[in-house]
Design a protein around this motif. Sequence first.
Motif, PDB file in Angstrom:
ATOM      1  N   LYS A  69       0.841  -1.200   0.000  1.00 41.26           N
ATOM      2  CA  LYS A  69       0.000   0.000   0.000  1.00 41.26           C
ATOM      3  C   LYS A  69       0.880   1.256   0.000  1.00 41.26           C
ATOM      4  O   LYS A  69       1.888   1.307   0.711  1.00 41.26           O
ATOM      5  N   ALA A  70       0.468   2.252  -0.769  1.00 41.38           N
ATOM      6  CA  ALA A  70       1.264   3.482  -0.846  1.00 41.38           C
ATOM      7  C   ALA A  70       0.354   4.689  -1.014  1.00 41.38           C
ATOM      8  O   ALA A  70      -0.792   4.569  -1.473  1.00 41.38           O
ATOM      9  N   ALA A  71       0.883   5.846  -0.633  1.00 39.82           N
ATOM     10  CA  ALA A  71       0.148   7.099  -0.829  1.00 39.82           C
ATOM     11  C   ALA A  71       1.138   8.239  -0.986  1.00 39.82           C
ATOM     12  O   ALA A  71       2.143   8.299  -0.273  1.00 39.82           O
ATOM     13  N   LEU A  72       0.871   9.101  -1.948  1.00 41.67           N
ATOM     14  CA  LEU A  72       1.612  10.351  -2.050  1.00 41.67           C
ATOM     15  C   LEU A  72       0.736  11.423  -1.414  1.00 41.67           C
ATOM     16  O   LEU A  72      -0.425  11.585  -1.791  1.00 41.67           O
ATOM     17  N   VAL A  73       1.280  12.129  -0.446  1.00 40.66           N
ATOM     18  CA  VAL A  73       0.515  13.176   0.247  1.00 40.66           C
ATOM     19  C   VAL A  73       0.993  14.525  -0.277  1.00 40.66           C
ATOM     20  O   VAL A  73       2.191  14.818  -0.284  1.00 40.66           O
ATOM     21  N   THR A  74       0.047  15.325  -0.725  1.00 41.62           N
ATOM     22  CA  THR A  74       0.403  16.644  -1.237  1.00 41.62           C
ATOM     23  C   THR A  74      -0.741  17.614  -0.949  1.00 41.62           C
ATOM     24  O   THR A  74      -1.695  17.265  -0.272  1.00 41.62           O
ATOM     25  N   SER A  75      -0.597  18.842  -1.443  1.00 32.90           N
ATOM     26  CA  SER A  75      -1.661  19.826  -1.200  1.00 32.90           C
ATOM     27  C   SER A  75      -2.631  19.836  -2.378  1.00 32.90           C
ATOM     28  O   SER A  75      -2.280  19.415  -3.487  1.00 32.90           O
ATOM     29  N   THR A  76      -3.821  20.341  -2.137  1.00 32.43           N
ATOM     30  CA  THR A  76      -4.799  20.431  -3.228  1.00 32.43           C
ATOM     31  C   THR A  76      -4.267  21.349  -4.328  1.00 32.43           C
ATOM     32  O   THR A  76      -4.489  21.097  -5.513  1.00 32.43           O
ATOM     33  N   ARG A  77      -3.513  22.383  -3.933  1.00 31.43           N
ATOM     34  CA  ARG A  77      -2.968  23.297  -4.936  1.00 31.43           C
ATOM     35  C   ARG A  77      -1.949  22.592  -5.827  1.00 31.43           C
ATOM     36  O   ARG A  77      -1.818  22.911  -7.009  1.00 31.43           O
ATOM     37  N   GLN A  78      -1.230  21.660  -5.259  1.00 32.52           N
ATOM     38  CA  GLN A  78      -0.170  20.992  -6.013  1.00 32.52           C
ATOM     39  C   GLN A  78      -0.607  19.644  -6.583  1.00 32.52           C
ATOM     40  O   GLN A  78       0.216  18.927  -7.176  1.00 32.52           O
ATOM     41  N   LEU A  79      -1.883  19.303  -6.417  1.00 37.69           N
ATOM     42  CA  LEU A  79      -2.362  18.017  -6.932  1.00 37.69           C
ATOM     43  C   LEU A  79      -2.090  17.855  -8.439  1.00 37.69           C
ATOM     44  O   LEU A  79      -1.629  16.795  -8.872  1.00 37.69           O
ATOM     45  N   PRO A  80      -2.355  18.878  -9.266  1.00 41.54           N
ATOM     46  CA  PRO A  80      -2.076  18.691 -10.703  1.00 41.54           C
ATOM     47  C   PRO A  80      -0.601  18.377 -10.994  1.00 41.54           C
ATOM     48  O   PRO A  80      -0.306  17.638 -11.930  1.00 41.54           O
ATOM     49  N   THR A  81       0.302  18.924 -10.178  1.00 42.79           N
ATOM     50  CA  THR A  81       1.724  18.623 -10.359  1.00 42.79           C
ATOM     51  C   THR A  81       1.996  17.157 -10.047  1.00 42.79           C
ATOM     52  O   THR A  81       2.753  16.479 -10.754  1.00 42.79           O
ATOM     53  N   ALA A  82       1.383  16.668  -8.994  1.00 44.45           N
ATOM     54  CA  ALA A  82       1.550  15.257  -8.644  1.00 44.45           C
ATOM     55  C   ALA A  82       0.999  14.369  -9.757  1.00 44.45           C
ATOM     56  O   ALA A  82       1.613  13.368 -10.141  1.00 44.45           O
ATOM     57  N   LEU A  83      -0.140  14.742 -10.296  1.00 43.61           N
ATOM     58  CA  LEU A  83      -0.731  13.928 -11.366  1.00 43.61           C
ATOM     59  C   LEU A  83       0.122  13.973 -12.627  1.00 43.61           C
ATOM     60  O   LEU A  83       0.148  13.012 -13.398  1.00 43.61           O
ATOM     61  N   ALA A  84       0.840  15.068 -12.832  1.00 45.41           N
ATOM     62  CA  ALA A  84       1.675  15.199 -14.036  1.00 45.41           C
ATOM     63  C   ALA A  84       2.985  14.435 -13.925  1.00 45.41           C
ATOM     64  O   ALA A  84       3.562  14.031 -14.942  1.00 45.41           O
ATOM     65  N   THR A  85       3.476  14.239 -12.707  1.00 42.61           N
ATOM     66  CA  THR A  85       4.817  13.653 -12.574  1.00 42.61           C
ATOM     67  C   THR A  85       4.836  12.279 -11.913  1.00 42.61           C
ATOM     68  O   THR A  85       5.662  11.443 -12.273  1.00 42.61           O
TER      69      THR A  85
END
Lengths: 402, 400
Positions: A69-85
């Motif tokens: 099980k894994a999770a990347l924790v980030t901010s809502t503002r940076q969510l698109p960056t996480a989805l891109a990379t």
Amino acid sequence: MRSAPTLEFPLDEYEARMAGLFAKIEEAGCEAVLLTNEENLRYFCDYRSAGWNSEFAYPAMLLAARGGKAALVTSTRQLPTALATCCLAESEILAFDGFGEPGSHEAFVPAIVSALSRLGVTSGRLGTETGLVARMRITYGDYTALFEALPGMQPMDFAKYIFDLREIKSPREIEVMRKCCGMSVDAFKAAMDKLELGKTTEEEMYHEYVAASFDMGADDFEYQLIVEFGPDRPQPNCMPGARVYEDPDWCVFADSGPSYKGYVSDMIRIGKLNPPTKAQQDFYDISLECHKSCIAMVRPGARIGDFCKAHDDFMRAHGVEDICLTMNNSGHGVGLDVHEMPVIKSVFADKEFKPGMVFAFEPTIIHPVEGQIVLENNYLVTEDGCENLTPQLQDIYVPRRS
Amino acid sequence: MRQSPMLEYPVSEFKDRMAGAAEKIKAAGLDCIMGSSKAMVCYLTGLRSVAWKSKLSTPGLIFLGADGNFGVVGSFSAVDTAMYTTCLEKEDFYFFDASGRYGVALNYYDALCYTLRHLGFTKGRIGCELSGGFHLHMDIAMFNDLRREFPGLEFVDSSELFWDILAVKSEAQLRNLRDAEEINRRAAARGLEAVRPGAMTELELYREIAKAGYLAGSEHFTYMSVLAGAGRALCAGCPASDAVVIPDAPGTTIHVEGGAVRRELNAPFTANIVVGGVQPEQQPAWELASGMIERAMSAVRPGACAGDAAEAMDAFAAAQGKAGWVVQPGYAGSGIGWGRIDGPLLRAGSKFVLRPGMTLTLTASVRHASVGVLTLRQNVVVTDGGCCFLNGKTVEPLVV
């Protein structure tokens, strides 16, 4: 996992790395790990952000737990960056308002606690990047606040397990590092070829080096290049200054290298406009011969301690142990970080070289008259020995002559 | 103290810095501080090392007492660099050496313990960098060991004090920051010259801008975000991609964020390169963000609180009926210099009092379909009567 739009390597590379991480979690006997560093996030899931350049920001963190099980924790503002990379599945990317944002310090602890809970982790040991050659990229205050909010969990040094994985480079990583190492020396040659007597400053040479590296495909300079002119500039890790190259008998000392796809190189080369003096050549040859002597013993199974001893014995045998900077400390691993495992130091004496390790070796002499004389190469440990990833310019480089 | 070959400022400035910091330590009720960050060590001593990002090397750590007594701890290999770049005398530098040749501590931890005892800092309260944008330049296990080793010392978080010490820039520091800002201008101008919409990727443009930044004199040009088009603009902080070709449609905005460093001082920049100029449907977003920056500037003056700028920005957006457009309500930027973001944060509610000589970056980010996210940034210096641009206005679109 998924192929994110800007993923650096093919997805199977990250699947193998994450599988390795889950195996290490089992081996270490912890319930989960919390990874906070830029290099670790890039390594395991390719999360990337320019936000790492602010000490106030925590762009994202990676949690991994038993059972895959894994999770990347980030901010809502940076969510698109996480989805891109990042290559984790969309459902594994958890966004919290204000997480890691400079103005929202209070969002950190609840977000991690919540994410752990969603992974089913509320007790046991939580692996962290503490210990030798490791730093958590959170403040000490946040570290203690996190564990106060997790009364059932205890911190555990997981850095060793991370390096068990990161220190062995995959064929794709080696391909990238080969290119990066190649540029590091080629850029030195390009910058030396522009060196002008009585005109070029240390800073200008550094900038020419950077420009040449970018032209060759580099994408960053994680570490500034050290450039030092003259025999009275033996200052390790010093910034380049305003000194002008005024004497063709001065040595030019250049240390470090560019970054490429996150990987760094770390070479040292010496150059000058006049042919080397006898003394310069003699001391340089000690460093060069030390490479030949010590590297010949590197093969899978060889011990770091024996390698350290071989370096130190070589320097003693040549009567320079008192002016050798690198006694008992002659190298380090290179990869996503410029200093990583394997560190060539006796405190790691029992550690063994393994195929896929990449390390820098820098036998250094600081002579009171001649200055800092050294050759630093980056080496790849192969199945039956060692390959020099920086084979160019093994001698003192003299433009238009070498 | 002494003038070393690469000491950036006069020795007298470092004496003032050290004395001023000692006074603040005393006023805060501390016996001493432990500064491990590049900012604190560089500010107090002038140390110029490239090794701060290493998790293995130790460029230097400073202990400074309320009585002005101080010492710096680092590795044997850092001694010569310290002597070449800092105001320190050799006896101020307490080094360790793993080879055992010098009869000193064999490792960093033992050197820290020795120095604390040698300086007499074994009881009372020691201020440390435990929050607020500071990361201890040692691993957490070592810090915990240090706390156990000195039970008579209370290790307390003094991050606000540290930012207070670092906040005001001297005239010489301001000159370096202005130089950094000028490098930003030249790098952005090169980007404008080099960009080829429809025929260039984000990464190719990034390389041109970064290269120009270095050639213009930047010591380090912060790894940048280059985002082309409204969709990509939503990816806050995303690195430039070699898979994204810059669109050539009119109004395409290329958002560039980075920053030059000059003599260890950082000036962040945000440039918006707009293909064909700002389009009518994008105008409201530009007007809102520009207005927010203007209002924030009006709120920045000596004696005002750091939070006032954020409150002024939000009030302006609300008055325009566009509070919902604001990406980070309650946040207007931060201090700058030692990093891209320094304390104080310009966060609503912050009571940190602004003083002349502080350098701030004001940022306004608004979300609108026509631009994705539009971010404007203006760096300013707090003056006796308000604030002024650090080195000119930087919120205008760069039209290609």
